[in-house]
Design an enzyme around this catalytic site. Structure first.
Site, PDB file in Angstrom:
ATOM      1  N   ARG A   9       0.822  -1.221   0.000  1.00  0.00           N
ATOM      2  CA  ARG A   9       0.000   0.000   0.000  1.00  0.00           C
ATOM      3  C   ARG A   9       0.852   1.265   0.000  1.00  0.00           C
ATOM      4  O   ARG A   9       0.438   2.288  -0.537  1.00  0.00           O
ATOM      5  CB  ARG A   9      -0.944  -0.018   1.193  1.00  0.00           C
ATOM      6  CG  ARG A   9      -2.034  -1.048   0.991  1.00  0.00           C
ATOM      7  CD  ARG A   9      -3.012  -1.082   2.120  1.00  0.00           C
ATOM      8  NE  ARG A   9      -4.250  -1.690   1.668  1.00  0.00           N
ATOM      9  CZ  ARG A   9      -5.229  -2.062   2.456  1.00  0.00           C
ATOM     10  NH1 ARG A   9      -5.131  -1.885   3.750  1.00  0.00           N
ATOM     11  NH2 ARG A   9      -6.315  -2.606   1.960  1.00  0.00           N
ATOM     12  N   LYS A  64     -21.030 -18.007   1.656  1.00  0.00           N
ATOM     13  CA  LYS A  64     -22.473 -17.882   1.909  1.00  0.00           C
ATOM     14  C   LYS A  64     -23.211 -17.007   0.921  1.00  0.00           C
ATOM     15  O   LYS A  64     -22.688 -15.997   0.462  1.00  0.00           O
ATOM     16  CB  LYS A  64     -22.675 -17.290   3.304  1.00  0.00           C
ATOM     17  CG  LYS A  64     -22.223 -18.213   4.407  1.00  0.00           C
ATOM     18  CD  LYS A  64     -22.439 -17.556   5.746  1.00  0.00           C
ATOM     19  CE  LYS A  64     -22.116 -18.546   6.864  1.00  0.00           C
ATOM     20  NZ  LYS A  64     -22.235 -17.913   8.167  1.00  0.00           N
ATOM     21  N   GLY A  82     -10.990  -9.915  -0.685  1.00  0.00           N
ATOM     22  CA  GLY A  82      -9.916 -10.478   0.135  1.00  0.00           C
ATOM     23  C   GLY A  82      -9.514 -11.903  -0.188  1.00  0.00           C
ATOM     24  O   GLY A  82      -8.379 -12.169  -0.572  1.00  0.00           O
ATOM     25  N   GLY A 115     -14.008  -4.362   0.984  1.00  0.00           N
ATOM     26  CA  GLY A 115     -15.370  -3.837   1.078  1.00  0.00           C
ATOM     27  C   GLY A 115     -15.754  -2.957  -0.105  1.00  0.00           C
ATOM     28  O   GLY A 115     -16.858  -3.066  -0.637  1.00  0.00           O
TER      29      GLY A 115
HETATM   30  P1  AMP Z   1     -16.094 -15.459   1.054  1.00  0.00           P
HETATM   31  O1  AMP Z   1     -15.392 -14.667   2.103  1.00  0.00           O
HETATM   32  O2  AMP Z   1     -17.582 -15.381   1.131  1.00  0.00           O
HETATM   33  O3  AMP Z   1     -15.557 -15.190  -0.340  1.00  0.00           O
HETATM   34  O4  AMP Z   1     -15.800 -16.990   1.395  1.00  0.00           O
HETATM   35  C1  AMP Z   1     -14.516 -17.553   1.302  1.00  0.00           C
HETATM   36  C2  AMP Z   1     -14.484 -18.828   2.083  1.00  0.00           C
HETATM   37  O5  AMP Z   1     -15.423 -19.755   1.569  1.00  0.00           O
HETATM   38  C3  AMP Z   1     -13.145 -19.530   2.032  1.00  0.00           C
HETATM   39  O6  AMP Z   1     -12.593 -19.538   3.316  1.00  0.00           O
HETATM   40  C4  AMP Z   1     -13.478 -20.945   1.562  1.00  0.00           C
HETATM   41  O7  AMP Z   1     -12.789 -21.943   2.268  1.00  0.00           O
HETATM   42  C5  AMP Z   1     -14.949 -21.046   1.851  1.00  0.00           C
HETATM   43  N1  AMP Z   1     -15.607 -22.059   1.015  1.00  0.00           N
HETATM   44  C6  AMP Z   1     -15.685 -22.087  -0.323  1.00  0.00           C
HETATM   45  N2  AMP Z   1     -16.329 -23.187  -0.736  1.00  0.00           N
HETATM   46  C7  AMP Z   1     -16.680 -23.883   0.360  1.00  0.00           C
HETATM   47  C8  AMP Z   1     -17.375 -25.119   0.574  1.00  0.00           C
HETATM   48  N3  AMP Z   1     -17.838 -25.847  -0.440  1.00  0.00           N
HETATM   49  N4  AMP Z   1     -17.555 -25.525   1.842  1.00  0.00           N
HETATM   50  C9  AMP Z   1     -17.078 -24.780   2.877  1.00  0.00           C
HETATM   51  N5  AMP Z   1     -16.423 -23.614   2.737  1.00  0.00           N
HETATM   52  C10 AMP Z   1     -16.225 -23.172   1.490  1.00  0.00           C
END
Ligand code: AMP
Length: 393
Positions: A37, A194, A351, A374
């Site tokens: 940065r 999620k 991230g 963000g």
């Molecule tokens: P996000 O911050 O929403 O982009 O989520 C990233 C996280 O989702 C990472 O730590 C991954 O390990 C997790 N992830 C991705 N696919 C899966 C899955 N099928 N089951 C559990 N965790 C997952």
């Protein structure tokens, strides 16, 4: 996008207040663990110096919550900045016009953590006026802080003419290329844990994309909503209707949704857990899908072949653990190759996405990777970002 750029600013003999993002990661001893940065700020600072302007740097660091916290002072950055700029850097712990009076053209001053002032995160106009009184122009060069209507990231622009710094220009030009005026067909890849954290993002994307591939844990919620058995897989039953609504609006907007057609399942959530490739209704109650399967990956690569632009956020599986990084790595490598061959504009951000692409070793071959967390997500959600609205003509 039509916005005011650094080259439009009159800088000779003037003082530029430059919003940078010096919220650098530090190690246990409080030393800078990654100076990306700081490096990123160098071109804008040098350009202002070259044009004969004085540079006053503004940044937040950590969350001091409106109080002076010596542990979160920015002064520790000065030696590294001196090395990077090969020039003197002054430090000011107060917003004081006398500081500026003693500066010559080309001088650089770093001001103390903006969040030491209670008004910063409240967008306080009096504080904005105090900062504005120090300078003649305001340069916003911190895309990663542009989603906040804070004094230093947006509100100062009510009192000074505002321009994008070189970093901000690069970011905005690439993002426009990916979503605002993309070469079509434009494809999105959205993965991650999620649905609940990415509803707005998915809802906005289906309006703009030709193809949207959904992967990672969130794909399980979509599969569940369609009546497939997902066993112990991470999924959100409460968001079944949300998933169905997103698919409905995608259909209306003629955005093709690509969901997994197979997966890699294991009984344990750990690296190198015993695993197998499963078809959609083949997942046992004791198993969880931790990665996309080979047929899904093939479908993804085919879709990438048909696209001219790709925008990616979120891993396709639990990529931190081998072998559940396989689909993310394969898809990332393929997108990077297409980008390198000039067949695809590939833009990614967020991230975990940056970590996943670094893990795949392809970050340099993507057309652009945004390291803003963000702000990148809010931009993908289609929200106006206060620190960018002020730059529009
Ligand atoms: P996000 O911050 O929403 O982009 O989520 C990233 C996280 O989702 C990472 O730590 C991954 O390990 C997790 N992830 C991705 N696919 C899966 C899955 N099928 N089951 C559990 N965790 C997952």
């Amino acid at each position: 996008m039509n916005f005011k750029r650094l080259k439009d600013a009159k800088l000779k003999g003037k003082t530029a207040l430059v919003r940078v993002d010096f919220n650098v990661p530090t190690d246990a001893k409080g030393r800078i663990s990654d100076d990306t940065r700081l490096r990123a700020a160098v071109p804008t600072i040098k350009a202002i110096q070259k044009a004969g302007g004085r540079v006053v740097l503004l940044s937040h660091f950590g969350r001091p919550e409106g109080k002076v916290d010596p542990k979160l002072s920015l002064e520790f950055l000065v030696p590294t900045l001196v090395d990077l700029l090969e020039d003197e850097v002054h430090f000011g712990d107060q917003i004081h016009e006398a500081l500026i009076d003693s500066m010559a053209p080309g001088d650089v001053l770093l001001l103390e953590n903006t969040r030491f002032h209670a008004g910063e995160t409240k967008g306080d106009k009096e504080l904005a006026k105090q900062y504005a009184a120090l300078g003649d122009v305001y340069i916003q060069d911190a895309f990663s802080a542009s989603h906040r209507n804070h004094v230093s990231s947006a509100v100062i622009a009510e009192f000074l003419p505002a321009y994008a710094g070189l970093n901000m220009e690069r970011e905005l030009d690439h993002l426009a290329q990916a979503l605002d005026v993309p070469k079509k067909p434009v494809m999105g890849v959205v993965g991650g844990a999620k649905v609940s954290t990415k509803i707005e993002l998915l809802s906005n994307l289906v309006q703009k994309l030709d193809i949207l591939a959904i992967g990672g844990g969130m794909a399980n919620t979509f599969l569940f909503a369609l009546g497939h058995r997902v066993g112990k897989s991470l999924h959100e039953p409460d968001f079944k209707d949300t998933a169905l609504e997103i698919m409905k609006s995608a259909k209306k907007a003629k955005c093709r949704i690509l969901l997994p057609v197979d997966g890699v399942a294991a009984k344990e959530f750990k690296a190198d857990a015993k695993h197998r490739v499963v078809g959609l209704d083949d997942v046992k109650a004791t198993e969880m899908i931790l990665d996309a399967g080979p047929e899904t990956v093939e479908g993804l690569l085919d879709a990438m072949d048909s696209a001219r632009t790709l925008i990616w956020n979120g891993p396709l599986g639990a990529f931190e653990m081998t072998p559940f990084d396989t689909s993310t790595v394969e898809a990332a490598k393929y997108a990077a190759k297409l980008a390198k061959d000039g067949k695809l504009i590939a833009v990614a951000g967020g991230g975990d996405t940056v970590a996943a692409l670094n893990h795949a070793g392809v970050a340099d071959d993507f057309t652009f990777i945004s390291t803003a967390g963000g702000a990148f997500l809010e931009w993908m959600e289609g929200k106006p970002l206060p620190g960018i609205e002020i730059l529009k003509k």
